[in-house]
Design an enzyme around this catalytic site. Structure first.
Site, short mmCIF file in Angstrom:
data_model
loop_
_atom_site.label_atom_id
_atom_site.label_comp_id
_atom_site.label_asym_id
_atom_site.label_seq_id
_atom_site.Cartn_x
_atom_site.Cartn_y
_atom_site.Cartn_z
N SER A 44 -35.95 26.24 48.34
CA SER A 44 -35.90 26.92 47.04
C SER A 44 -37.24 26.73 46.33
O SER A 44 -37.97 25.77 46.59
CB SER A 44 -34.73 26.41 46.21
OG SER A 44 -34.90 25.04 45.92
N VAL A 46 -38.47 25.84 43.16
CA VAL A 46 -38.83 24.64 42.40
C VAL A 46 -38.81 23.41 43.31
O VAL A 46 -39.71 22.57 43.23
CB VAL A 46 -37.90 24.46 41.17
CG1 VAL A 46 -38.23 23.17 40.43
CG2 VAL A 46 -38.04 25.65 40.23
N CYS A 47 -37.83 23.32 44.18
CA CYS A 47 -37.76 22.19 45.11
C CYS A 47 -38.98 22.16 46.02
O CYS A 47 -39.48 21.09 46.37
CB CYS A 47 -36.49 22.27 45.96
SG CYS A 47 -34.98 22.21 44.98
N SER A 48 -39.47 23.35 46.39
CA SER A 48 -40.63 23.45 47.28
C SER A 48 -41.93 23.09 46.57
O SER A 48 -42.99 23.01 47.21
CB SER A 48 -40.72 24.86 47.87
OG SER A 48 -39.62 25.08 48.73
#
Length: 155
Positions: A44, A46-48
């Site tokens: 995803s 933001v997670c990335s």
């Protein structure tokens, strides 16, 4: 729910470090400070950004006597693929597929079946000394620099 001042819930989860299988327990970090990063989904947007940020700052975090683990509902297989896509993640990405650990920490978004984003710091004695839970939308994501500042308070 896990709050500042309470003992961190004990757990054992499987996952991956880079592309290697691991099994991790909270007890593995007894006597060390531990940053527990909860995030919704591999791959995803933001997670990335957040997980690579912590990976880039891992040496600085470890220099302050802490380790990092990350927990999401994705499988160990997804964690391996994502780690490879990111060029390697040097701390455990742990699979909480049934959200049991996320529930104990108060991080499960059961209505959508994922973990919310947040950071806990567990001190050497196993007590939660810092907690940050992100509110939606993701406009207050905690950076590794902010976590480093919190770790400074423990020294």
């Amino acid at each position: 729910m896990a709050d500042v001042g309470s003992a961190a819930p004990e757990f054992t989860l499987t996952g991956a470090v880079n592309e290697e299988d691991v099994e991790v327990s909270l007890n593995d970090y007894a006597g060390k400070n531990l940053v527990v990063l909860f995030y919704p989904l591999d791959f995803s947007p933001v997670c990335s950004e957040q997980v690579p940020d912590f990976n880039e700052q891992l040496n600085a975090i470890q220099a302050k006597g802490a380790d990092v683990i990350a927990i999401s509902r994705d499988s160990a297989f997804a964690h391996k693929a994502w780690s490879k896509d990111l060029g390697g993640v040097n701390f455990p990405l742990l699979a909480d597929m049934n959200l049991a650990v996320s529930k104990e920490f108060g991080m499960a978004l059961e209505e959508v079946g994922i973990t919310t984003r947040g950071v806990f710091i567990v001190d050497k004695s196993g007590k939660i000394v810092f907690k940050h839970v992100e509110e939606a939308p993701p406009d207050n994501t905690l950076s590794a620099e902010q976590v480093l500042a919190e770790l400074d308070k423990l020294q």
